[in-house]
Design an enzyme around this catalytic site. Structure first.
Site, PDB file in Angstrom:
ATOM      1  N   GLU A 121       6.903  -2.886   6.902  1.00  0.00           N
ATOM      2  CA  GLU A 121       6.757  -1.593   7.565  1.00  0.00           C
ATOM      3  C   GLU A 121       5.282  -1.375   7.835  1.00  0.00           C
ATOM      4  O   GLU A 121       4.445  -1.566   6.945  1.00  0.00           O
ATOM      5  CB  GLU A 121       7.300  -0.457   6.695  1.00  0.00           C
ATOM      6  N   ARG A 180       0.882  -1.171   0.000  1.00  0.00           N
ATOM      7  CA  ARG A 180       0.000   0.000   0.000  1.00  0.00           C
ATOM      8  C   ARG A 180       0.919   1.221   0.000  1.00  0.00           C
ATOM      9  O   ARG A 180       1.707   1.434   0.918  1.00  0.00           O
ATOM     10  CB  ARG A 180      -0.911   0.009   1.229  1.00  0.00           C
ATOM     11  N   GLU A 233       3.726  -4.381   3.171  1.00  0.00           N
ATOM     12  CA  GLU A 233       3.913  -3.106   3.863  1.00  0.00           C
ATOM     13  C   GLU A 233       2.698  -2.195   3.815  1.00  0.00           C
ATOM     14  O   GLU A 233       1.985  -2.139   2.806  1.00  0.00           O
ATOM     15  CB  GLU A 233       5.082  -2.335   3.226  1.00  0.00           C
TER      16      GLU A 233
END
Length: 880
Positions: free
Chosen positions: A777, A722, A755
């Site tokens: 992340e 994303r 992520e």
């Protein structure tokens, strides 16, 4: 930026390219004719799914092909200017009895319907200056291979827009008794050859209609020139316009698939010049197969012309289709053909290779969200003094069965000069299947996510850091042999699988190896090496190669407990599939065509490009291969799932970027339907170098990036992202809750990068799942703590194993936080798993990037909190 086709007229203005000259558009006889009043008996739809072109298109979501796809929910629309046209190629000359125009709101007030035998000289069979749009049925009388709507004056401030352009008629009236047509069916069609003398004598010059340009081959026997007519046709005459260097002995051959050939003419006593050969046969492909030259030079043709007749049987033409209709008026979709304009093939004799490499790199170096897509393919042989710099959406690959068949004495380089020495955004590129001997002894491959280095032989060292050793966040190597040392340097994380290396230096947070000969010993967290002696299950990615002069796709065999490369003995285990068994997806292909090809039993080879689809691509046949070249990109335009795979054995998906459209899709890739239960352990489905993107190129939206329902699926290198930068980025601008949901049992992920999703980046509910390497992340852009509150838990874990799961295992897993919108946000943990003895994590870590948010623990309530602003990981070596 690619836009999607609208279901209703947008309120915004449109861009208009330069207006084409009226003289060019009105070429041919222009007569003010009224539609004929008599009805025609032979009203068979003959245009659907055919090749179609236009003077312009409004945007990437309104291509010419949408006007002949049989779908009244898709449309072609032009630029917002007068003098625009839409033209369909029927494949051979036909009698035209009726044309139906299904206009969108933006219609043509004044236009002509024109026909042509050659696409150059036009005859007007209907003309009006008072159209009122809507659905117009025009009874006409004419003939031709090409039919076009030639727009003169628009009725609105927008362009010309057609939901459907339908041509009705028949293919047998123009050539009674099967007589030979006068049009050159080969002109402008894709042409290939066994070789070319130089860059100025390509195969295409023999079918361009220009007797001042020519194809010429290498100076050896045998050689061939081949043209793809686009569909199977009756061949009645071939004209060879030889240059001085002619063929004394040759054959004219036809083929339906480009692999099996039938000789329709043969000579050993040609005297060259201009030869007109009356032949009888049929095929989609026609070639001159030269066996003996008349001179010391090669074979050389000013022009290679093919003339066709046409016949019908029971109302179905023998013309076939290039566009993909499976209705009663067209033949089966043909496999094979050329690889399109964005696949650039070199052989060792090709001149100016470096200039072409540099040209593409200059365009792609910083085009992070552009539409350019390219694949450089090198035929087996030796190439010297090259530096191939690889930019965005660019792939470089050898065409041998073994990497050592293609030798580059030079460099294949990824650096970060475009981003001031920061390599953390060097995404979406690849190198595969060749040997490279770097000039300095060390090759540089400074990449981030979605940049695989597969099936490579580096005859020296491999440097994974940018020049100056700046920031780097990658990456993935598989099935590769590096004779020297892999210099990790500043790479925060890296995964290497089933390879052989001479050594490995340095490590930052998370360096993982499985099945790597020469890998460093297990030592996490200091140094941060996680090492498995073998990979439990693996199967290398399918790849395109040349078998003589024939393209094939090699599908490597499944391996268990693998170590080292699968090509150590030269010839890997696996199977070859000829290109004729693939539908070659090129610009203008529709989802309807693609699905029709799949239903017909063809595999898919996506050439480099961006493909908008308005229906799900459904893969239902076991062992189907879907292979993308040059980061081929699929965008769902209307909220559909881009690709679905049935609960069948052995599907291979590889080399695709799935890019969310502006209308929310439930998912972009679904492997297996809900509730899938079949055992695929003997022949698992594999998902390799298939990447998911939500936002960045547009304000995309999808609920879940990828869903795996089928048991035993292999996920081998994916980046599910994303977007945190680019166009259309924001907490509510490119929404997506989940990155990867795994419901199937016995699923193995090797090289998992996920992520920035709003809830769980990965949620695993299937039993006996395994992950080797995970990089994550957490979403940067969470506006505050409340936005990520998960009941009583602070934040959604990056990697969640559901409470119902009894057995799960993962090695080398890391999650980082960088809450740029609110640095006070805290996460209870990066990993959340049930406390059961057979649910195990090995070598897990969490990191706060510069103190922008914090983790309280690593796994559940185990592991120390992250350490303020110091960007030092918190580690858990084993859980429980």
């Amino acid at each position: 930026m690619r836009l999607t086709p609208a279901r209703s007229r947008p309120a915004t203005a449109r861009r208009a390219p330069a207006i084409l000259g009226a003289a060019a558009l009105l070429a041919g006889t222009v007569l003010a004719l009224q539609p004929a009043t008599a009805a025609h008996a032979a009203d068979t739809l003959i245009s659907q799914g055919r090749t179609v072109t236009a003077s312009s298109q409004e945007n990437g979501g309104t291509p010419a092909a949408y006007a002949v796809d049989g779908d009244t929910g898709t449309r072609w629309s032009s630029a917002a200017s007068d003098q625009q046209w839409l033209q369909v190629d029927l494949g051979s000359q036909a009698t035209i009895s009726k044309v139906v125009l299904n206009w969108e709101t933006a219609y043509g007030k004044a236009y002509q319907i024109q026909t042509s035998n050659d696409g150059t000289t036009w005859t007007t069979v209907y003309s009006t200056t008072t159209s009122t749009g809507g659905n117009e049925t025009l009874n006409v009388s004419g003939s031709g291979r090409y039919v076009r709507m030639n727009g003169i004056t628009r009725a609105t401030g927008y362009g010309y827009s057609l939901w459907e352009f339908q041509v009705f008629g028949s293919f047998d009236a123009t050539n009674p008794g099967g007589s030979c047509g006068t049009a050159n069916a080969a002109q402008g069609r894709p042409a290939t050859a066994s070789s070319q003398e130089n860059a100025g004598t390509p195969a295409s010059s023999a079918v361009d209609g220009d007797t001042g340009t020519r194809w010429s081959s290498a100076a050896s026997d045998p050689q061939w020139l081949q043209v793809d007519l686009g569909a199977t046709q009756q061949i009645c005459q071939v004209v060879l316009n030889w240059e001085t260097a002619y063929g004394k002995a040759y054959q004219i051959q036809t083929s339906d698939n480009g692999t099996t050939w039938t000789t329709v003419y043969s000579t050993t006593t040609s005297t060259g010049g201009n030869e007109t050969l009356n032949v009888s046969g049929s095929g989609r492909y026609v070639r001159m197969n030269g066996t003996a030259r008349a001179t010391g030079y090669g074979y050389s043709l000013w022009e290679f012309q093919v003339h066709t007749g046409s016949s019908t049987t029971g109302g179905t033409t023998t013309g076939g289709t290039t566009g993909g209709s499976t209705g009663g008026t067209t033949g089966p979709i043909q496999g094979g053909g050329d690889l399109g304009p964005n696949v650039i093939v070199f052989d060792p004799s090709t001149p100016n290779i470096q200039a072409k490499l540099d040209q593409v790199f200059q365009q792609q170096e910083s085009a992070q969200f552009g539409d350019g897509r390219y694949a450089f393919l090198f035929k087996p042989g030796t190439y010297s003094n090259l530096n191939a710099q690889i930019g965005f959406y660019t792939s470089i690959a050898g065409l041998g069965l073994s990497p050592d068949a293609t030798q580059i004495n030079g460099d294949v380089t990824v650096d970060a000069g475009w981003f001031n020495g920061n390599a953390t955004q060097n995404f979406w590129r690849s190198a595969e299947n060749f040997a490279v001997k770097p000039v300095s002894g060390s090759d540089r491959w400074a990449v981030a996510q979605a940049a695989p280095f597969r099936r490579m032989h580096v005859e020296g060292d491999l440097n994974l850091a940018p020049n100056g050793y700046g920031w780097a966040s990658g990456g993935y190597i598989a099935d590769s042999k590096i004779d020297g040392t892999v210099g990790n340097y500043s790479q925060q994380q890296w995964y290497t699988r089933d390879s052989s290396i001479g050594g490995f230096s340095n490590g930052v947070w998370n360096q993982v190896f499985s099945g790597v000969q020469g890998a460093p010993a297990q030592s996490f967290p200091n140094p941060p090496y996680t090492t498995l002696g073998t990979t439990p299950v693996s199967r290398e990615k399918p790849f395109l190669y040349l078998d003589g002069s024939d393209y094939k796709v090699f599908v490597p065999a499944k391996r268990t407990n693998a170590s080292g490369v699968d090509w150590a003995s030269g010839t890997p285990a696996g199977t070859s599939i000829p290109l004729s068994q693939f539908y070659v997806v090129k610009a203008g292909a529709t989802a309807a065509t693609i699905n029709a090809a799949l239903a017909q039993g063809l595999n898919l080879l996506f050439t480099p490009g961006v493909y908008h689809v308005d229906q799900t691509i459904n893969i239902t046949r076991p062992d189907t291969v879907v292979l993308g070249l040059g980061l081929a990109t699929v965008v769902p335009d209307n909220g559909v799932t881009a690709i679905k795979v049935a609960d069948v054995d052995g599907v291979k998906l590889a080399g695709l970027l799935l890019d969310a459209g502006t209308v929310n899709s439930p998912t972009l890739l679904q492997v297996g339907p809900d509730g899938a239960s079949a055992d695929h352990s003997a022949d698992p489905t594999s998902v390799q170098d298939v990447f998911v993107r939500v936002g960045g190129a547009r304000a995309g939206s999808v609920t879940t990036g990828m869903v795996i329902n089928s048991n035993n699926t292999l996920i081998d290198h994916t980046w599910i992202w994303r977007a945190d930068h680019g166009t259309g980025v924001g907490w509510n601008t490119n929404p997506s809750d989940y990155g990867l949901l795994v419901h199937g049992n016995d699923v193995l992920a090797t090289g998992l990068f996920v992520e920035h999703f709003k809830k769980y980046d990965v949620e695993w509910s299937g039993e006996r799942g395994r992950t080797i390497f995970f990089q994550n992340e957490i979403a940067y852009d969470a506006p505050n703590q409340a936005a990520v509150q998960n009941g009583s838990t602070l934040g959604y874990a990056a990697y969640k194993v559901d409470d119902s799961v009894n057995t799960h295992e993962a090695w080398g897993v890391g999650s980082y936080c960088n809450f740029t919108a609110d640095p006070t946000i805290r996460m209870d943990h990066g990993f959340e798993v049930p406390d059961k003895p057979n649910v195990k994590l090995h070598d897990a870590l969490v990191v706060s990037l510069g103190g922008m948010g914090q983790y309280n623990h690593v796994v559940n309530s185990t592991g120390s909190a992250t350490s303020g602003t110091s960007t030092v990981p918190s580690n858990v070596v084993s859980y429980p």
